[in-house]
Design a protein around this motif. Structure first.
Motif, PDB file in Angstrom:
ATOM      1  N   LYS A  40       0.873  -1.124   0.112  1.00 35.50           N
ATOM      2  CA  LYS A  40      -0.502  -0.173   0.263  1.00 35.50           C
ATOM      3  C   LYS A  40       1.044   1.370   0.075  1.00 35.50           C
ATOM      4  CE  LYS A  40      -2.010  -1.541   4.048  1.00 35.50           C
ATOM      5  NZ  LYS A  40      -1.113  -2.635   4.137  1.00 35.50           N
ATOM      6  N   SER A  41       1.635   1.343   0.783  1.00 35.67           N
ATOM      7  CA  SER A  41       2.667   2.468   1.188  1.00 35.67           C
ATOM      8  C   SER A  41       3.404   2.330  -0.183  1.00 35.67           C
ATOM      9  CB  SER A  41       3.694   2.555   2.369  1.00 35.67           C
ATOM     10  OG  SER A  41       2.866   2.412   3.154  1.00 35.67           O
ATOM     11  N   THR A  42       4.092   1.549  -1.246  1.00 39.65           N
ATOM     12  CA  THR A  42       5.015   1.993  -1.507  1.00 39.65           C
ATOM     13  C   THR A  42       3.787   2.298  -3.713  1.00 39.65           C
ATOM     14  OG1 THR A  42       6.000  -0.230  -1.186  1.00 39.65           O
ATOM     15  CG2 THR A  42       6.285   0.521  -3.186  1.00 39.65           C
ATOM     16  N   LEU A  79       1.159  10.421   4.513  1.00 40.68           N
ATOM     17  CA  LEU A  79       2.033   9.616   4.275  1.00 40.68           C
ATOM     18  C   LEU A  79       2.601   8.552   5.518  1.00 40.68           C
ATOM     19  CD1 LEU A  79       4.219   9.962   0.948  1.00 40.68           C
ATOM     20  CD2 LEU A  79       2.032   8.927   1.237  1.00 40.68           C
ATOM     21  N   GLU A  80       3.193   7.374   5.492  1.00 39.29           N
ATOM     22  CA  GLU A  80       3.602   6.898   7.205  1.00 39.29           C
ATOM     23  C   GLU A  80       4.747   8.245   7.928  1.00 39.29           C
ATOM     24  OE1 GLU A  80       2.841   2.077   7.557  1.00 39.29           O
ATOM     25  OE2 GLU A  80       3.960   3.250   5.899  1.00 39.29           O
ATOM     26  N   ALA A  81       5.343   8.000   6.443  1.00 34.58           N
ATOM     27  CA  ALA A  81       6.827   8.843   7.681  1.00 34.58           C
ATOM     28  C   ALA A  81       6.524  10.519   7.435  1.00 34.58           C
ATOM     29  CB  ALA A  81       7.878   8.596   6.648  1.00 34.58           C
ATOM     30  N   PHE A 151      -4.692   9.450   1.685  1.00 35.95           N
ATOM     31  CA  PHE A 151      -4.280   9.191   3.915  1.00 35.95           C
ATOM     32  C   PHE A 151      -3.400   7.867   3.511  1.00 35.95           C
ATOM     33  CE2 PHE A 151      -7.549  12.022   3.769  1.00 35.95           C
ATOM     34  CZ  PHE A 151      -7.434  13.436   4.074  1.00 35.95           C
ATOM     35  N   ASP A 152      -1.829   7.745   4.106  1.00 38.22           N
ATOM     36  CA  ASP A 152      -1.521   6.054   4.581  1.00 38.22           C
ATOM     37  C   ASP A 152      -2.309   5.744   5.228  1.00 38.22           C
ATOM     38  OD1 ASP A 152      -0.497   3.775   3.818  1.00 38.22           O
ATOM     39  OD2 ASP A 152       1.503   4.421   3.414  1.00 38.22           O
ATOM     40  N   GLU A 153      -2.656   4.852   6.126  1.00 43.06           N
ATOM     41  CA  GLU A 153      -2.732   4.007   7.543  1.00 43.06           C
ATOM     42  C   GLU A 153      -3.248   6.050   8.264  1.00 43.06           C
ATOM     43  OE1 GLU A 153      -2.561   0.821   8.446  1.00 43.06           O
ATOM     44  OE2 GLU A 153      -1.962  -0.374   7.005  1.00 43.06           O
TER      45      GLU A 153
HETATM   46 MG    MG Z   1       2.906   1.303   4.598  1.00 45.89          MG
END
Ligand code: MG
Ligand code: ADP
Length: 316
Positions: A40-42, A79-81, A151-153
């Motif tokens: 997902k993030s990729t 994003l996550e980060a 939106f990532d997680e």
């Molecule tokens: Mg992820």
């Protein structure tokens, strides 16, 4: 609109994203669901041009991210980060972003207000709680007033109030006609938020369906039976033309709401039942089943192997 066409990412031997083709439409919340490590993030990083695809293509309103003029006004992302400078205040973090992207200063006040951070706008971001950090990340995503939001997680690690807030925010953004693309590894979360569902596992597309359709297909009722006279009950049920699934824990399962029929058959043949319960297969089970990749039914039940994902709702 976000369009993926055969999007693929390999890291050495590892295929993180494997020929993903789907479209994220405006006006609805599209949930991007998959277990941890599904890709997902990729995928989201490739949409934003932060990761270069090994193969395939992804476009935002018909254009590659790199070629968008003022990209923050097209697509905003959490994003996550998080890329927040810890020593900067929430206000200055957003102001820097605004100034480097040709966004007026008043927008900073608007988005701080929208995410409920006006009261702590002067505080350094390093003192923020996880929830406040998420809100700041969302404020940054909203800054350019983009038509597409990703939106990532976003609810990872948030308290119930924060989760509720994010859920409502996503729905209201979609109701304004925006494209909202949100990832999660939790089916339960998607069920409450998403109108449309894209499921991936090991980088591959497993389902691309409306949430309503997914629920209709997967939250079917079944009857669970436990009996010390299993073989005899199986004979009786088979003679009555009732299809039975034998589960791994020794219980039997029958599709649909036939508990009365089964109870009466058992009584007529003087069979002891230890359990006869009507149950609802959960969406979480459906998701786990789907991402498990294959479905194993006992051969003698004569049940066809799960067709695509629709029937893969329960392990036999
Ligand atoms: Mg992820
Ligand atoms: P998800 O967000 O669905 O949890 P990711 O996109 O983070 O999944 O990861 C997908 C797969 O790609 C995982 O197996 C992960 O370990 C791998 N991966 C992600 N980023 C990198 C990277 N920079 N280098 C090598 N492998 C990576």
């Amino acid at each position: 609109m976000i369009e993926l066409d055969g999007l693929t990412k390999r890291y050495g031997e590892k295929v993180a994203v494997d020929h993903l083709t789907f479209t994220v439409a405006p006006g609805i919340v599209t949930g991007f669901l998959g277990p941890n490590g599904a890709g997902k993030s990729t995928t989201m990083r490739m949409i934003l041009g932060l990761d270069r695809p090994t193969a395939g293509d992804v476009r935002i309103d018909g254009t590659h991210y790199d070629r968008l003029k003022d990209p923050l006004t097209y697509i905003g992302a959490l994003l996550e980060a998080k890329g927040t400078h810890p020593g900067r205040s929430a206000y200055h973090h957003l102001l820097c972003l605004a100034q480097s992207n040709g966004i007026p200063r008043r927008r900073v006040h608007e988005v701080l207000d929208a995410v409920g951070l006006t009261g702590v706008a002067g505080k350094k971001a390093k003192g923020f709680s996880l929830g406040m950090g998420q809100r700041l990340g969302i404020a940054a995503a909203l800054l350019g007033d983009p038509r597409i939001l990703m939106f990532d997680e976003p609810v990872k690690g948030l308290d119930p109030e924060g989760i509720h807030w994010i859920r409502n925010l996503m729905k209201s953004l979609a109701a304004q006609g925006r494209t909202v693309f949100v990832s999660s590894h939790l089916m339960s979360e998607m069920a409450l938020t998403a109108d449309h569902l894209v499921v991936i596992g090991q980088g591959r597309l497993l389902a691309d369906t409306s949430m309503a359709d997914f629920i209709a297909r997967n939250s079917r009722a079944y009857v669970r039976i436990r009996t010390p006279q299993r073989e005899r009950l199986l004979d009786v049920l088979h003679s009555a033309g009732i299809t039975v699934v034998e589960t791994g824990d020794g219980s039997l399962e029958v599709d649909g709401g036939k508990s009365e029929v089964i109870g009466e058959l058992a009584a007529r043949h003087q069979l002891v039942l230890h359990e006869l319960s009507l149950r609802q297969a959960s969406l979480e089970e459906a998701f786990m089943q789907l991402t498990a990749g294959s479905v194993e039914y006992h051969a003698h039940t004569g049940r066809a192997p799960a067709q695509a994902w629709g029937d893969g709702w329960r392990k036999g």
